[in-house]
Design a protein around this motif. Sequence first.
Motif, mmCIF file in Angstrom:
data_model
loop_
_atom_site.group_PDB
_atom_site.id
_atom_site.type_symbol
_atom_site.label_atom_id
_atom_site.label_comp_id
_atom_site.label_asym_id
_atom_site.label_seq_id
_atom_site.Cartn_x
_atom_site.Cartn_y
_atom_site.Cartn_z
ATOM 1 N N MET A 37 0.849 -1.181 0.000
ATOM 2 C CA MET A 37 0.000 0.000 0.000
ATOM 3 C C MET A 37 0.889 1.236 0.000
ATOM 4 N N HIS A 38 0.473 2.247 -0.780
ATOM 5 C CA HIS A 38 1.195 3.518 -0.816
ATOM 6 C C HIS A 38 0.165 4.636 -0.785
ATOM 7 N N HIS A 39 0.305 5.548 0.157
ATOM 8 C CA HIS A 39 -0.603 6.698 0.294
ATOM 9 C C HIS A 39 0.208 7.931 -0.090
ATOM 10 N N ALA A 40 -0.323 8.721 -1.024
ATOM 11 C CA ALA A 40 0.427 9.888 -1.513
ATOM 12 C C ALA A 40 -0.518 11.060 -1.754
ATOM 13 N N LEU A 41 0.073 12.228 -1.840
ATOM 14 C CA LEU A 41 -0.649 13.464 -2.142
ATOM 15 C C LEU A 41 -0.021 14.075 -3.399
ATOM 16 N N PRO A 42 -0.420 13.587 -4.583
ATOM 17 C CA PRO A 42 0.153 14.123 -5.822
ATOM 18 C C PRO A 42 -0.647 15.294 -6.371
ATOM 19 N N GLY A 43 -0.040 16.036 -7.237
ATOM 20 C CA GLY A 43 -0.679 17.138 -7.950
ATOM 21 C C GLY A 43 0.074 17.345 -9.247
ATOM 22 N N ALA A 51 2.425 7.648 3.373
ATOM 23 C CA ALA A 51 2.632 6.388 4.093
ATOM 24 C C ALA A 51 2.807 5.254 3.094
ATOM 25 N N GLY A 52 3.413 4.205 3.548
ATOM 26 C CA GLY A 52 3.567 2.999 2.749
ATOM 27 C C GLY A 52 3.644 1.800 3.661
ATOM 28 N N GLN A 53 3.224 0.657 3.154
ATOM 29 C CA GLN A 53 3.257 -0.545 3.984
ATOM 30 C C GLN A 53 3.338 -1.772 3.095
ATOM 31 N N SER A 54 4.039 -2.773 3.559
ATOM 32 C CA SER A 54 4.084 -4.072 2.915
ATOM 33 C C SER A 54 3.939 -5.107 4.021
ATOM 34 N N ARG A 55 3.029 -6.071 3.807
ATOM 35 C CA ARG A 55 2.835 -7.087 4.830
ATOM 36 C C ARG A 55 2.429 -8.400 4.199
ATOM 37 N N THR A 56 2.730 -9.491 4.881
ATOM 38 C CA THR A 56 2.344 -10.813 4.420
ATOM 39 C C THR A 56 0.859 -11.027 4.677
ATOM 40 N N GLN A 57 0.166 -11.556 3.702
ATOM 41 C CA GLN A 57 -1.254 -11.851 3.877
ATOM 42 C C GLN A 57 -1.402 -13.094 4.761
ATOM 43 N N GLY A 58 -2.529 -13.186 5.451
ATOM 44 C CA GLY A 58 -2.707 -14.205 6.484
ATOM 45 C C GLY A 58 -2.960 -15.616 6.029
ATOM 46 N N CYS A 59 -3.254 -15.852 4.760
ATOM 47 C CA CYS A 59 -3.500 -17.213 4.306
ATOM 48 C C CYS A 59 -3.022 -17.370 2.864
ATOM 49 N N VAL A 60 -3.105 -18.582 2.361
ATOM 50 C CA VAL A 60 -2.679 -18.879 0.999
ATOM 51 C C VAL A 60 -3.902 -18.806 0.091
ATOM 52 N N PHE A 61 -3.781 -18.080 -1.016
ATOM 53 C CA PHE A 61 -4.892 -17.908 -1.941
ATOM 54 C C PHE A 61 -4.725 -18.795 -3.164
ATOM 55 N N HIS A 62 -5.821 -18.994 -3.901
ATOM 56 C CA HIS A 62 -5.816 -19.852 -5.079
ATOM 57 C C HIS A 62 -5.604 -19.070 -6.375
ATOM 58 N N SER A 63 -5.724 -17.739 -6.314
ATOM 59 C CA SER A 63 -5.595 -16.963 -7.543
ATOM 60 C C SER A 63 -5.115 -15.547 -7.245
ATOM 61 N N THR A 64 -4.630 -14.897 -8.286
ATOM 62 C CA THR A 64 -4.195 -13.508 -8.163
ATOM 63 C C THR A 64 -5.349 -12.583 -7.767
ATOM 64 N N PRO A 65 -6.542 -12.711 -8.365
ATOM 65 C CA PRO A 65 -7.633 -11.812 -7.962
ATOM 66 C C PRO A 65 -7.965 -11.883 -6.471
ATOM 67 N N GLU A 66 -7.906 -13.069 -5.883
ATOM 68 C CA GLU A 66 -8.148 -13.178 -4.439
ATOM 69 C C GLU A 66 -7.129 -12.353 -3.654
ATOM 70 N N ALA A 67 -5.861 -12.491 -4.009
ATOM 71 C CA ALA A 67 -4.806 -11.756 -3.309
ATOM 72 C C ALA A 67 -4.955 -10.252 -3.529
ATOM 73 N N GLU A 68 -5.354 -9.833 -4.732
ATOM 74 C CA GLU A 68 -5.525 -8.409 -5.026
ATOM 75 C C GLU A 68 -6.682 -7.808 -4.226
ATOM 76 N N VAL A 69 -7.783 -8.555 -4.078
ATOM 77 C CA VAL A 69 -8.933 -8.070 -3.304
ATOM 78 C C VAL A 69 -8.541 -7.876 -1.847
ATOM 79 N N VAL A 70 -7.769 -8.795 -1.291
ATOM 80 C CA VAL A 70 -7.323 -8.667 0.100
ATOM 81 C C VAL A 70 -6.403 -7.454 0.255
ATOM 82 N N ALA A 71 -5.512 -7.234 -0.703
ATOM 83 C CA ALA A 71 -4.620 -6.068 -0.652
ATOM 84 C C ALA A 71 -5.415 -4.771 -0.733
ATOM 85 N N ALA A 72 -6.416 -4.725 -1.620
ATOM 86 C CA ALA A 72 -7.244 -3.525 -1.754
ATOM 87 C C ALA A 72 -8.034 -3.261 -0.479
#
Length: 105
Positions: A37-43, A51-72
């Motif tokens: 995640m990256h939080h910015a104030l662009p113009g 702010a920025g953050q990187s963290r391991t997700q709590g479980c193993v997913f079966h597809s990229t869309p699942e992992a993307e939804v959790v990140a969002a």
Amino acid sequence: MHLTGWIGDAIEKLRPHIFADADFAGCISTSQSMSGMHHALPGPNSAFPVAGQSRTQGCVFHSTPEAEVVAADHALRTCGLPAIHLWEVLLDRKVTIEFHEDNST
């Protein structure tokens, strides 16, 4: 590590943005995905990281869309939604946060 930013615009041209992405099964030993995640104030003439953050997700997913939804979800729930109130006070106007997510699978 440090963040560097600059503001070269009037306050009316600044809008908060949140960027989210996932690394599907990026951990070699556990196959767990990572959320970023990256939080910015662009113009037009501004780029200010908040702010920025990187963290391991709590479980193993079966597809990229699942992992993307959790990140969002993580980016919006922990940073985006709480920041709306802060930006409305600091920018002295109603604010919507621009959300960006890499949804290419």
